[in-house]
Design a protein around this motif. Sequence first.
Motif, short mmCIF file in Angstrom:
data_model
loop_
_atom_site.label_atom_id
_atom_site.label_comp_id
_atom_site.label_asym_id
_atom_site.label_seq_id
_atom_site.Cartn_x
_atom_site.Cartn_y
_atom_site.Cartn_z
N ALA A 1 -64.99 12.83 -42.87
CA ALA A 1 -63.91 12.82 -43.86
C ALA A 1 -62.56 13.04 -43.19
CB ALA A 1 -64.16 13.88 -44.92
N SER A 2 -61.53 12.53 -43.83
CA SER A 2 -60.19 12.53 -43.24
C SER A 2 -59.49 13.88 -43.41
CB SER A 2 -59.36 11.44 -43.89
OG SER A 2 -58.24 11.12 -43.10
N MET A 3 -58.52 14.13 -42.54
CA MET A 3 -57.77 15.37 -42.60
C MET A 3 -56.97 15.44 -43.90
SD MET A 3 -54.90 14.52 -39.66
CE MET A 3 -54.39 16.23 -39.54
N PRO A 4 -56.82 16.62 -44.49
CA PRO A 4 -56.11 16.76 -45.76
C PRO A 4 -54.65 16.33 -45.67
CG PRO A 4 -57.35 18.76 -45.22
CD PRO A 4 -57.35 17.90 -43.99
N ASP A 5 -54.09 16.01 -46.83
CA ASP A 5 -52.68 15.64 -46.90
C ASP A 5 -51.78 16.85 -46.64
OD1 ASP A 5 -53.06 12.96 -47.52
OD2 ASP A 5 -53.16 13.35 -49.68
N PHE B 1 -70.66 12.65 -43.80
CA PHE B 1 -69.48 12.41 -44.64
C PHE B 1 -69.69 12.81 -46.09
CE2 PHE B 1 -67.39 9.58 -47.70
CZ PHE B 1 -66.07 9.90 -47.46
N ASN B 2 -70.81 12.40 -46.70
CA ASN B 2 -71.01 12.64 -48.13
C ASN B 2 -71.01 14.11 -48.49
OD1 ASN B 2 -71.14 9.90 -48.73
ND2 ASN B 2 -73.36 9.81 -48.53
N GLN B 3 -71.35 14.96 -47.55
CA GLN B 3 -71.34 16.40 -47.81
C GLN B 3 -69.94 17.00 -47.68
OE1 GLN B 3 -74.73 18.50 -45.87
NE2 GLN B 3 -75.33 16.47 -45.15
N MET B 4 -69.00 16.22 -47.19
CA MET B 4 -67.66 16.73 -46.90
C MET B 4 -66.64 16.47 -47.98
SD MET B 4 -67.18 15.76 -42.85
CE MET B 4 -65.61 16.63 -42.77
N VAL B 5 -66.95 15.63 -48.96
CA VAL B 5 -65.96 15.24 -49.96
C VAL B 5 -66.43 15.57 -51.37
CG1 VAL B 5 -64.92 13.41 -48.56
CG2 VAL B 5 -66.89 12.88 -50.01
N ASP B 6 -65.46 15.78 -52.28
CA ASP B 6 -65.80 16.01 -53.68
C ASP B 6 -65.65 14.72 -54.47
OD1 ASP B 6 -63.07 15.60 -54.18
OD2 ASP B 6 -62.62 17.73 -54.41
N ALA B 7 -65.78 14.81 -55.79
CA ALA B 7 -65.75 13.62 -56.65
C ALA B 7 -64.39 12.92 -56.61
CB ALA B 7 -66.10 14.00 -58.08
N ASN B 8 -63.34 13.66 -56.24
CA ASN B 8 -61.99 13.09 -56.17
C ASN B 8 -61.63 12.63 -54.76
OD1 ASN B 8 -61.37 13.61 -58.95
ND2 ASN B 8 -61.11 15.78 -58.41
N MET B 9 -62.63 12.57 -53.92
CA MET B 9 -62.46 12.15 -52.52
C MET B 9 -61.49 13.05 -51.75
SD MET B 9 -64.41 9.82 -51.43
CE MET B 9 -65.76 8.92 -52.20
N LYS B 10 -61.58 14.34 -52.04
CA LYS B 10 -60.83 15.34 -51.29
C LYS B 10 -61.77 15.99 -50.28
CE LYS B 10 -56.80 15.04 -53.33
NZ LYS B 10 -55.56 14.71 -52.60
N VAL C 1 -52.10 7.23 -42.01
CA VAL C 1 -51.45 6.29 -42.93
C VAL C 1 -52.32 6.22 -44.17
CG1 VAL C 1 -50.64 3.94 -43.29
CG2 VAL C 1 -50.53 4.94 -40.99
N GLY C 2 -51.69 6.33 -45.36
CA GLY C 2 -52.45 6.38 -46.60
C GLY C 2 -52.74 7.81 -46.98
N SER C 3 -53.06 8.03 -48.24
CA SER C 3 -53.34 9.39 -48.71
C SER C 3 -54.74 9.83 -48.29
CB SER C 3 -53.22 9.45 -50.23
OG SER C 3 -54.30 8.73 -50.83
N GLU C 4 -54.98 11.12 -48.39
CA GLU C 4 -56.30 11.68 -48.08
C GLU C 4 -57.39 11.00 -48.91
OE1 GLU C 4 -58.60 15.97 -48.83
OE2 GLU C 4 -56.41 15.81 -49.04
N THR D 1 -63.36 5.52 -46.01
CA THR D 1 -64.43 6.03 -45.14
C THR D 1 -65.78 5.90 -45.83
OG1 THR D 1 -62.88 7.62 -44.17
CG2 THR D 1 -65.22 8.00 -43.78
N ALA D 2 -65.83 6.18 -47.13
CA ALA D 2 -67.08 6.03 -47.88
C ALA D 2 -67.55 4.58 -47.85
CB ALA D 2 -66.88 6.49 -49.33
#
Length: 361
Positions: free
Chosen positions: A261-265, A321-330, A289-292, A299-300
Amino acid sequence: MYYNEVPFSMTTIELIDKLIEITTKRPEVLSGFDWQDAQLMIELEIDNRKSLYPESQYSNLIDSIRDQFNILRSESAKSVCNKDNVSSCLILLKGLISSLPDLDFATSFLQNAAFEHEKLIHFTDNTAIVLGDSHVNFFSGNNKLTFKAIGDGINVCPNITNYKFTCLHLGPCLAYNCINENSKYAFYKKVNFLCDNFIKPGAKICVCLGEIDIRAHVFMEKDLQKRPWEDICDNIIANYMDFLCELKSRGFRVYCWGPIASMPDNTSEEEELKALAAEGLFDQELISVGSEAERNTATAYFNQKLSEECAKNSITFMSIFNQMVDANMKTDVSFLADDKCHLNSEIIKVAEKIWITHEFI
């Protein structure tokens, strides 16, 4: 200070010169400045020559360097530091580094020795090879990026785990360019060299690429090419698969570690990188480049498509990856190291279950 891949693409002298430049141009940055990474890089420069010194002389040199960094930390702890004191310390450190034995000779000699040592460990212990960008460091168990040069732009991450891994960092390489013989960081050439001169025939090889592509290039190319970001991802995956399949055709047991998963904004680390990039002190091509949420959505998609292509070609795909993000892709920051970009070493127990499931360990 957050260096990401930069320390290992410039010499220590160049780093000190950059710090002197920052001291001159932006002295306000020095208040609260974290000197740890700079100290580690300089001590690594000395450590690479440790075998060339009597023990007492080596200890005295290290003590001198630490004394200077204690002064630097003392200055940075002040609300307004004395930039002349900072400059004097940095100039003294530069002099100490400049007085070291001939860099080319010492580096070549020690890197050749390190290369043969790591190769012997790989052959003797039948270690699995993990190669790619800086995310290979996670497999070594080091929480901070820890690279030891073994020649030709290749670094090993010293393994502090019980897993039989040899982690090879080939630079901030892109999955898009992994099959390109003339790419900026020569990933393809380095891999061919390793296959011919280092890696045991039939070894397990896990390739770790793609996070930088998604972080810094997918949405930039989307705008430049005026194409959907999905198309950009598909092009990267096509090149990546060509490389993985070629590696498999050479008789290696190939695994693929999906981008994390990508680094936070808007982290302080990211803002510092942007400021340094604006002054030419950091590689602009590594800036997000682009939002988190956009990057994680990409990435998904990337991981899903890459997983499908790997399955078609009997290549084992692994991902956390799937364990690193929530439903809002944070991104769940508890997975990340202090730099907010790489995985925290404590997450290795989570990854272990994935590696066991896929018979990587």
